[in-house]
Structures are given as C-alpha cells and as structure tokens.
Design a protein around this motif. Structure first.
Motif, mmCIF file in Angstrom:
data_model
loop_
_atom_site.group_PDB
_atom_site.id
_atom_site.type_symbol
_atom_site.label_atom_id
_atom_site.label_comp_id
_atom_site.label_asym_id
_atom_site.label_seq_id
_atom_site.Cartn_x
_atom_site.Cartn_y
_atom_site.Cartn_z
ATOM 1 N N GLN A 374 0.798 -1.222 0.000
ATOM 2 C CA GLN A 374 0.000 0.000 0.000
ATOM 3 C C GLN A 374 0.831 1.273 0.000
ATOM 4 O OE1 GLN A 374 -2.526 -0.476 3.440
ATOM 5 N NE2 GLN A 374 -3.903 -1.901 2.390
ATOM 6 N N GLU A 375 2.117 1.184 0.335
ATOM 7 C CA GLU A 375 2.940 2.375 0.430
ATOM 8 C C GLU A 375 4.159 2.254 -0.473
ATOM 9 O OE1 GLU A 375 3.944 2.482 4.552
ATOM 10 O OE2 GLU A 375 2.088 3.470 5.134
ATOM 11 N N ALA A 376 4.685 3.402 -0.879
ATOM 12 C CA ALA A 376 5.908 3.416 -1.671
ATOM 13 C C ALA A 376 7.050 2.826 -0.857
ATOM 14 C CB ALA A 376 6.241 4.846 -2.102
ATOM 15 N N PRO A 377 7.990 2.127 -1.517
ATOM 16 C CA PRO A 377 9.081 1.494 -0.765
ATOM 17 C C PRO A 377 10.021 2.512 -0.132
ATOM 18 C CG PRO A 377 9.457 1.334 -3.134
ATOM 19 C CD PRO A 377 8.082 1.882 -2.957
ATOM 20 N N GLU A 378 10.072 2.505 1.172
ATOM 21 C CA GLU A 378 11.005 3.310 1.951
ATOM 22 C C GLU A 378 11.597 2.417 3.033
ATOM 23 O OE1 GLU A 378 8.956 6.685 3.462
ATOM 24 O OE2 GLU A 378 8.560 7.557 1.478
ATOM 25 N N MET A 379 12.799 2.717 3.457
ATOM 26 C CA MET A 379 13.479 1.844 4.403
ATOM 27 C C MET A 379 12.666 1.659 5.676
ATOM 28 S SD MET A 379 16.027 -0.116 4.513
ATOM 29 C CE MET A 379 16.936 0.516 3.101
ATOM 30 N N SER A 380 11.980 2.708 6.116
ATOM 31 C CA SER A 380 11.220 2.616 7.369
ATOM 32 C C SER A 380 10.095 1.602 7.275
ATOM 33 C CB SER A 380 10.664 3.989 7.739
ATOM 34 O OG SER A 380 9.837 4.478 6.690
ATOM 35 N N ASN A 381 9.330 1.620 6.162
ATOM 36 C CA ASN A 381 8.216 0.673 6.082
ATOM 37 C C ASN A 381 8.644 -0.700 5.570
ATOM 38 O OD1 ASN A 381 8.145 0.714 3.142
ATOM 39 N ND2 ASN A 381 7.118 2.681 3.268
ATOM 40 N N LEU A 383 11.372 -2.349 6.444
ATOM 41 C CA LEU A 383 11.931 -3.122 7.556
ATOM 42 C C LEU A 383 10.882 -3.539 8.571
ATOM 43 C CD1 LEU A 383 15.302 -1.233 8.189
ATOM 44 C CD2 LEU A 383 14.936 -3.384 6.968
ATOM 45 N N THR A 384 9.731 -2.879 8.551
ATOM 46 C CA THR A 384 8.678 -3.213 9.517
ATOM 47 C C THR A 384 7.650 -4.188 8.948
ATOM 48 O OG1 THR A 384 7.452 -1.236 8.838
ATOM 49 C CG2 THR A 384 8.909 -1.033 10.745
ATOM 50 N N GLN A 385 7.675 -4.437 7.642
ATOM 51 C CA GLN A 385 6.754 -5.404 7.048
ATOM 52 C C GLN A 385 7.389 -6.794 7.067
ATOM 53 O OE1 GLN A 385 4.494 -3.989 3.445
ATOM 54 N NE2 GLN A 385 6.033 -2.366 3.478
ATOM 55 N N PHE A 386 6.565 -7.800 7.286
ATOM 56 C CA PHE A 386 7.079 -9.170 7.326
ATOM 57 C C PHE A 386 6.040 -10.110 6.735
ATOM 58 C CE2 PHE A 386 7.963 -13.355 9.066
ATOM 59 C CZ PHE A 386 9.352 -13.446 8.917
ATOM 60 N N ARG A 387 6.479 -10.916 5.773
ATOM 61 C CA ARG A 387 5.644 -11.956 5.158
ATOM 62 C C ARG A 387 6.588 -13.089 4.774
ATOM 63 N NH1 ARG A 387 3.041 -13.480 0.205
ATOM 64 N NH2 ARG A 387 0.807 -13.845 0.511
ATOM 65 N N MET A 436 14.314 -11.772 2.187
ATOM 66 C CA MET A 436 13.207 -12.166 1.318
ATOM 67 C C MET A 436 11.863 -12.158 2.038
ATOM 68 S SD MET A 436 14.636 -12.482 -1.558
ATOM 69 C CE MET A 436 13.349 -13.247 -2.536
ATOM 70 N N SER A 437 11.865 -12.126 3.366
ATOM 71 C CA SER A 437 10.614 -12.172 4.123
ATOM 72 C C SER A 437 10.171 -10.808 4.636
ATOM 73 C CB SER A 437 10.744 -13.141 5.312
ATOM 74 O OG SER A 437 11.046 -14.446 4.867
ATOM 75 N N THR A 438 11.011 -9.807 4.518
ATOM 76 C CA THR A 438 10.627 -8.454 4.919
ATOM 77 C C THR A 438 10.233 -7.660 3.680
ATOM 78 O OG1 THR A 438 12.927 -7.709 4.782
ATOM 79 C CG2 THR A 438 12.152 -8.497 6.926
ATOM 80 N N GLY A 439 9.950 -6.378 3.882
ATOM 81 C CA GLY A 439 9.560 -5.538 2.765
ATOM 82 C C GLY A 439 10.616 -5.466 1.679
ATOM 83 N N LEU A 440 11.890 -5.680 2.045
ATOM 84 C CA LEU A 440 12.956 -5.659 1.045
ATOM 85 C C LEU A 440 12.714 -6.698 -0.043
ATOM 86 C CD1 LEU A 440 15.954 -5.339 3.528
ATOM 87 C CD2 LEU A 440 15.229 -3.591 1.881
ATOM 88 N N GLY A 441 12.261 -7.865 0.362
ATOM 89 C CA GLY A 441 11.949 -8.908 -0.612
ATOM 90 C C GLY A 441 10.555 -8.782 -1.181
ATOM 91 N N MET A 442 9.615 -8.296 -0.397
ATOM 92 C CA MET A 442 8.239 -8.177 -0.861
ATOM 93 C C MET A 442 8.106 -7.192 -2.009
ATOM 94 S SD MET A 442 6.387 -8.171 2.886
ATOM 95 C CE MET A 442 4.758 -7.767 2.222
#
Length: 688
Positions: A374-381, A383-387, A436-442
């Motif tokens: 839902q949000e543009a990729p930024e380091m703050s969001n 690193l806080t997302q996990f899938r 691969m499981s955080t927003g970096l990979g998502m």
C-alpha cells in the motif's frame, strides 16, 4: 556374516536367478492404481461440478484420460527420480582399487546399471505422456472432444496459448534429455547430475494449477512445489529401494538407513506444505462440505496412513532387516500402493474447482503478485513489514540448520572450526531469510528499482557470504570418509571438488561469462524481461539463477572451498577487474534507457502510490551502477590476503630449499657480479 563378506574379490558370488525378482510389475501396478484413482474421481465426482460452473464437457475420454495419464506420469517421474537417487547415493559403484578418491572414475555395478536403465525408461515414459497431455489439456480447457482437437490448428493454439500444455512440453523436453543422457553414460559421476535433472521434471508442473492463481498464490505455488518435490522423493526413493532389495543388491541396510532419514523429512515437509496450501485455498469449514475439501481430507488421511507405515518400518521391519528382508519388502509394497493412491487423489485437485475465494474483492496487485503493498518502498516501512517467504525463507533456514548440524558433528569428532566462517555462513543463510521475508523482498516484484536491488543482493551479497562460510570444507572435516569402496558424503564432496564439469564451469573465462551473461541477457531484451517478471514462476527462477550464478562466481574468485583447479591470485584479481566495469557499464546503459522495461506488467499492478516508471528505472540503473562497490571491499581484501599468503609461502619455500640445497639463484647472481668485477679490474689495469 553378510553375503558380501563371504564373496571373493576375484570371483564375486552372484545371487541365483530364481531369487532375483523384477520390479516392473510393481511399477505398473503402482501407476495403474494412481491413474485409476485419479480417473474415476474425475469421471464420477467432478463432471457435475464442472457443469454447474458452466465449463463445457469435453467428453468421458478426456474427463477420465487427463487425470489418468497425469497420475501415471507422476509415478514415472517419481520412479525416475528414485532410480537415479539409488544409483547416486544408495548403491556403491565399482570404484577402481576400492579407492574412494577415484570415485569419479567409478562405473556402475550391474545393480546400478539396472537402476539407471529403469530411470531412463521412466523418463522416456514421462516424455510420451507429456505429448499425450497436450491435446488432452486443450480438449479439457476448450470443452472440445479429444477427436476434434487432434489437428494442426488446435494443437498450435494449445502450445501458444494454454499454459498447462506449454509446461507439459517443457517437462517432455527435460525428460528426453534425462533419458538420453542416462542411456549413453554408465559412470557414477553422471548419476547425481541425472538425479537433479530428473527432479527438474516436476518443477514446471508444480508452477501451474489452482495454487498459481488468486490471492496468496505465491504461498500456494511455493508450498505446492515443496509438496510435489518431497512426494516424488518419498515415493521414488521407496520404489528404488524395493527394486534394490528384489535384485538382492548389497548393503541393503545402508540404503534403508539413508532412505529412512529422507522419508522422515519428506513426511514432515509434505504434511506442513499440504496444510498450508489447503488453508490458503479453502476455509476449514469447507473441508467436509465441498468436494475439493473432501479430496483434501482423503489425501490427508492417506498421508497419515503412510506416516504410520513409516513408523512400523522404524519400529518393526528395520530392526529385523538382516533376518527378514522379505518382511521389509512386503510392507514397502503395501506402502507403495497407498502412495500411488495418494498421488492419484492429489492429481484430481488440479482439475477440481475450489470453493469461491474467501475474499472475492481482490485488487490487481493481489491477483498478479499474490499480496498487496500500500505504500511506496522506503526503508522505514520495508523493515517493519514481514511476510515469510515460503521458498527462499525456508531455504535460508534449512541452510543454517544443516550448517549447525555439521558443526555439531565436527565437535563430536573433537575438531574445531573457524568462528569467522560460521559468522559468514549464518549472515548469508539467515540474512537470505530475513531479506526475502521483509519488505525488502516483498517489493522485488512490485517496482523495477527494488527488483534491481534484489538482483544485486541475491547475486553479489548472499552468495559471497555463503562462499566465505566454506561449507564443503566443513563437510570434509565433519564427516569421516567411507570404508574402501563404500563412499559417504565425505567422498561425494571430494568427488565434486575433483569433477571435470565443475572444472569447466569454474574456469576463469567460463565463470566470468556465465556471471555476466545472466545479467546482460535479461536486461537487453524487453520481451524477455517482460516474460520473466509476468509470472510467479519467472520470479522464482530468476532469484535462483542470481543466487547460483553468484555463488559459482565468488567460489572461484575468493572461495576457501577446494576446486579442481583454481587460478592464481593475480588472475583472479584480473577477473574481478574485468567483470566489475561491465556491471558498471550496464548500470549506465539502464540509466540512459528511455524504453521502460516491463511496462505492461508494472501497469497491471495498479500501484496505489504516485509512481514514475521511467524515473524508477533510472534509480534501478543507478543501483546496478553503484552497488558493486559493496562486495568489492570484501573481495579485494580477501584476494589481497591470499596474495600476501602466497608470497610468504613462496618465500618460506625458497628459504627452506636454500638451507638444504643452497640458494642456486643467489649463488649464480653473486658469481655473475664477481665476473663483472674481475673483468672491470682487468680493464682498469690495462688502461694504466
């Protein structure tokens, strides 16, 4: 005393032909059980479901024949995989002089030759069925009777537009390669390669079906692929083991022990992956109220029966293996029958309409990617997302676990291991899981810039960290060599590090070309890039390619693990200097490119934040241009240390040689100076 200990090396005892039994009747019965179960479930329970959904009836021949032949193909794939698993890891080959260091020179025994031939025949069987499946699939999806599909126009349409027909064609191609290579090569060194290629037969088919569509389809596809992989290893391994026993092959207890460990892991993996896949597809309340749910329940029950039979093996038949080998084989044959029925039930899931999705209002991103951002990729969001990534997150955890197990085994042997190498490996394996499981990979499949960042990390960071962990050296120290003529994992690794194939792949020129090829070929063709990113299978294949290509590259350049022939440090420095500028040039090229790569795919996501596709591509090019500096520091540092060690080693060698033999080079040099000095003095006296 075992049979093998009574045999004379000069005159090996051959079992009486009356005691040796063919296993082909078991293969045929297993294939028929799987095919009939799948065919009859489709014929009697699915026809009205398809009619209720408005799907045309293609006729009974297609309704029964499609799952019937598909189930038989799965049994044949498992048989091929299991046969090559047996020749590679269960049956000891005929090693010259029983010297395990000559394992790559070993030829297959008669027992191994028969198993290899079985794997080849099974692969050709898969190829034939693959050709049959293409018209059956076209008949099924179009609702056209099979007789009306068998023409050039319909078959061309099937191979151009129907994904399932296309993957069967790919599987057919792989199967033909496996069969041909198996028939022309009788050496042990080819058997692990054939095993890997046989496993690849199931990958295309694992990427299509209900699991590859709808919400969470990335979870569905990855769990389905894990499920099929371990099902094939479980069934195929047991078929290979039964055949080995019926041929009265030697070292049956060793083969059973190795298979038992595999079966235990496979059973757990199948249960976990199957439950996750079912939870994604349907609600638990639908398990007993829908036909799709009832198929899942039936398959789960059969899997539990198999686990119970495995428990019986461990507790009853394995302890009596030497005294009552026939008891083990009888129970195993019953187990194969249940496995075949399980495979037949599982095949019908690909044609059974699942219940409506729990959330019918999926947006474009959820349909295409499987999940929503839902949000543009930024380091703050990010690193806080996990899938959790079912594929690469699991691989990272497995790599860390296996390394820890090897360390534990090393400690048992009273040996020590470098903490630095352990740190490198854990950073690489667990880092892969986290990335691969955080927003970096998502965000990798969502934007071009994040895709490029993922490419750089997967090809230049994690492979480098894993290489510095020296896993092969750890295996060599953690596990003892096998008895003469009875290779173990230690000897398999030694054979790998002396392999001619590996020597070719890691040749400096070949290594640089393969590393640069996968980078350039992907981004020089917009059509290829569009094709690769449009499907989840393409993303998975790309990520695997990045990891493997990077690992091979850094293994040759800075890896501490042994290789068949490693270039000198100065040549490896040259490789680094030659390859990195090409990466930088590609980054500049991408930053200046005005054509937007993969535009149709990225537009289909309907990204919910303001997004400039061309600007994002320029950012991706900048990442490709500048990212290479990160691993360079580690690589240059490692090569500099290697160069210093080589220089010191050479100095110590010459010093030691000089102490024993005298420094011939220095003596010659001093002699030359003395002669020059004498000639100079004589000339001076003549002038006076």
């Amino acid at each position: 005393m075992s049979m093998t200990s009574q045999q004379s090396p000069a005159q090996p005892a051959v079992p009486p032909k009356s005691n040796v039994r063919s296993s082909w009747p078991i293969y045929v019965v297993a294939a028929l059980i799987a095919g009939l179960v799948g065919g009859f479930i489709s014929l009697f329970f699915l026809a009205d479901s398809l009619a209720a959904l408005g799907i045309p009836d293609p006729g009974r021949l297609t309704t029964f024949g499609l799952p019937f032949f598909r189930a038989i193909a799965w049994i044949l794939m498992a048989l091929s995989i299991g046969s090559f698993m047996t020749t590679a890891f269960f049956i000891s080959p005929d090693i010259p002089d029983k010297d395990n260091f000559r394992l790559n020179e070993a030829r297959l025994t008669v027992d191994g030759f028969i198993a290899k031939r079985t794997g080849a025949v099974a692969a050709f069987g898969v190829a034939i069925i693959g050709l049959l499946e293409a018209p059956l699939v076209m008949s099924d999806v179009s609702g056209t009777p099979i007789g009306q599909v068998l023409n050039v126009q319909m078959m061309s349409m099937a191979l151009e537009q129907v994904a399932t027909a296309q993957v069967w064609l790919i599987t057919t191609g792989i199967a033909i390669v496996v069969g041909v290579l198996a028939l022309v090569n009788n050496k042990w060194s080819m058997q692990p390669v054939l095993f890997v290629l046989a496993v690849l037969m199931i990958v295309p088919l694992g990427m299509e079906g209900h699991s590859a569509s709808g919400g969470d389809h990335d979870y569905g596809t990855n769990t389905f692929l894990w499920h099929l992989l371990f099902m094939a290893l479980w069934i195929g391994g047991l078929l290979g083991l039964i055949a080995h026993g019926r041929r009265l092959g030697p070292d049956m207890s060793t083969a059973v022990r190795r298979y038992s460990t595999l079966a235990l892991v496979a059973a757990g993996a199948m249960v976990i992956s199957g439950l996750i896949n079912a939870a994604i597809r349907i609600e638990f309340s639908d398990w007993f109220t829908t036909r799709y749910g009832l198929i899942i329940v039936t398959k789960t029950a059969l899997t539990l029966v198999l686990i119970f039979i495995g428990f019986v093996h461990r507790q009853i038949t394995m302890p009596q293996l030497k005294k009552k080998p026939r008891l083990f084989l009888r129970v195993s044959i019953v187990e194969v029958a249940v496995m075949a029925a399980t495979a037949g039930v599982a095949i019908t899931m690909g044609r059974t309409p699942p219940p409506p999705p729990r959330d019918p209002n999926l947006n474009s991103m959820q349909i295409v990617m499987g999940f929503e951002l839902q949000e543009a990729p930024e380091m703050s969001n990010m690193l806080t997302q996990f899938r959790f990534d079912i594929m690469f997150g699991t691989i990272g955890l497995v790599l860390a676990t296996l390394y820890a197990y090897a360390l534990w085994n090393l400690r048992k042997r009273g040996l020590s291991w470098s903490k630095a190498r352990t740190t490198w490996w854990m950073l690489g394996s667990l880092g892969l899981t986290v990335y691969m499981s955080t927003g970096l990979g998502m965000y990798i499949p969502a934007t071009y810039s994040m895709h490029m960042l993922g490419h750089m990390v997967l090809s230049m960071v994690f492979p480098l960290l894993l290489v510095l962990g020296a896993p092969l050296t750890l295996i060599l120290e953690a596990f003892e060599p096998g008895r003469p003529g009875k290779p173990t994992i230690h000897d398999w690794v030694v054979a790998l590090t002396k392999s001619k194939t590996l020597a070719f792949i890691t040749h400096p020129i070949v290594n640089v070309l393969q590393f640069l090829f996968f980078f350039w070929v992907l981004y020089l063709s917009n059509d290829l890039y569009q094709l690769a990113i449009s499907e989840h299978a393409g993303h998975v294949l790309m990520n695997f390619t990045f990891l493997i290509s990077g690992y091979i590259y850094f293994w040759e350049v800075v890896g501490p693990d042994p290789l068949p022939k490693r270039a000198s440090t100065i040549i490896r420095l040259g490789i680094l200097f030659a390859s990195m500028p090409i990466h930088l040039f590609m980054g500049v090229y991408l930053m200046q490119l005005t054509e937007i790569m993969g535009l149709a795919y990225y537009q289909s996501l309907e990204i919910p934040w303001p997004h400039d596709f061309l600007d994002d591509q320029k950012v991706g090019g900048g990442i490709a241009w500048g990212f290479g500096q990160f691993p360079l520091a580690i690589v240059f540092g490692k090569l500099a240390l290697d160069w210093l060690r080589e220089d010191r080693s050479e100095s110590r060698f010459y010093d030691a040689k000089a102490e024993v033999e005298g420094d011939i080079d220095m003596d010659e040099y001093n002699k030359m100076l003395a002669e020059l000095n004498r000639d100079g003095n004589q000339g001076h006296f003549r002038q006076q």
